[in-house]
Design a protein around this motif. Structure first.
Motif, PDB file in Angstrom:
ATOM      1  N   LYS A  69      -4.834   5.964  -7.474  1.00  0.00           N
ATOM      2  CA  LYS A  69      -4.642   4.603  -6.966  1.00  0.00           C
ATOM      3  C   LYS A  69      -5.502   3.613  -7.739  1.00  0.00           C
ATOM      4  O   LYS A  69      -5.094   2.482  -7.982  1.00  0.00           O
ATOM      5  CB  LYS A  69      -4.946   4.541  -5.472  1.00  0.00           C
ATOM      6  N   GLN A  99       0.524  -4.682  -8.971  1.00  0.00           N
ATOM      7  CA  GLN A  99       0.475  -6.135  -8.739  1.00  0.00           C
ATOM      8  C   GLN A  99       1.709  -6.850  -9.262  1.00  0.00           C
ATOM      9  O   GLN A  99       1.649  -8.005  -9.677  1.00  0.00           O
ATOM     10  CB  GLN A  99      -0.794  -6.745  -9.361  1.00  0.00           C
ATOM     11  N   ASP A 116       0.832  -1.209   0.000  1.00  0.00           N
ATOM     12  CA  ASP A 116       0.000   0.000   0.000  1.00  0.00           C
ATOM     13  C   ASP A 116       0.864   1.256   0.000  1.00  0.00           C
ATOM     14  O   ASP A 116       0.556   2.232  -0.695  1.00  0.00           O
ATOM     15  CB  ASP A 116      -0.954   0.015   1.190  1.00  0.00           C
ATOM     16  N   THR A 128      -4.146   0.216  -9.928  1.00  0.00           N
ATOM     17  CA  THR A 128      -4.574  -1.167  -9.707  1.00  0.00           C
ATOM     18  C   THR A 128      -4.338  -2.008 -10.950  1.00  0.00           C
ATOM     19  O   THR A 128      -3.926  -3.163 -10.858  1.00  0.00           O
ATOM     20  CB  THR A 128      -6.061  -1.212  -9.302  1.00  0.00           C
TER      21      THR A 128
END
Length: 177
Positions: A136, A144, A122, A140
């Motif tokens: 943000k 990852q 985070d 996404t």
């Protein structure tokens, strides 16, 4: 009058990356332009330290991104037994031997380690979001742990332009006037 940070790193320690970032922030407080020149690789922690640069110059084939966090804790207990190697653990604190590899994590320790990794991830996303001015939600799709070429990084705003070290020198020179 300006600083060029030449990166060629697959990443590594989140703590080391944060220490480098703190030094770069101190530099930026002195109002010196910061230009990152990405070499063959500027991934994970290497990308993290780039995120707050004024400009990021990536080679078209640079491996970059890898906005993610991973930790590996090998368990060697069965192997040690098979080799007839005994161990003795002396510790102070219930979690002190959790990462030694001589015993498996307890369910509670697994949750604790996942919590630490989640918080670290985070923070990584927050750094990139703020530094690159990408929401943000948009991160996404590109975080990852995904790795991109420099050309792809330009298309998704993880880099500002394509070029080499000499292009970064030109950009730094232009920014310092």
């Amino acid at each position: 009058k300006a600083v060029i940070l030449r990166l060629n790193s697959p990443g590594g320690s989140a703590i080391a990356s944060q220490e480098i970032m703190e030094a770069l922030r101190e530099l930026k407080e002195k109002k010196k332009p910061l230009v990152v020149s990405m070499g063959n690789m500027a991934a994970s922690g290497g990308y993290m330290v780039s995120a707050e640069a004024d400009r990021i110059i990536a080679d078209p084939s640079t491996f970059t991104g890898s906005i993610g966090v991973v930790s590996v804790f090998p368990y060697q207990g069965d192997l040690l037994k098979k080799l007839h190697i005994d161990t003795l653990t002396i510790k102070e604190g219930s979690y002190m031997d959790s990462t030694t590899g001589v015993r498996k994590f307890t369910p509670e320790e697994k949750v604790l380690m996942q919590t630490i990794l989640d918080k670290t991830y985070d923070k990584f996303v927050e750094i990139v979001s703020k530094g690159r001015k990408i929401s943000k939600a948009d991160l996404t799709d590109i975080a990852q742990g995904q790795v991109f070429s420099g050309k792809q990084a330009l298309d998704i705003k993880l880099a500002d332009e394509l070029g080499n070290f000499y292009d970064a020198v030109r950009v730094a020179e232009d920014m310092s006037h």
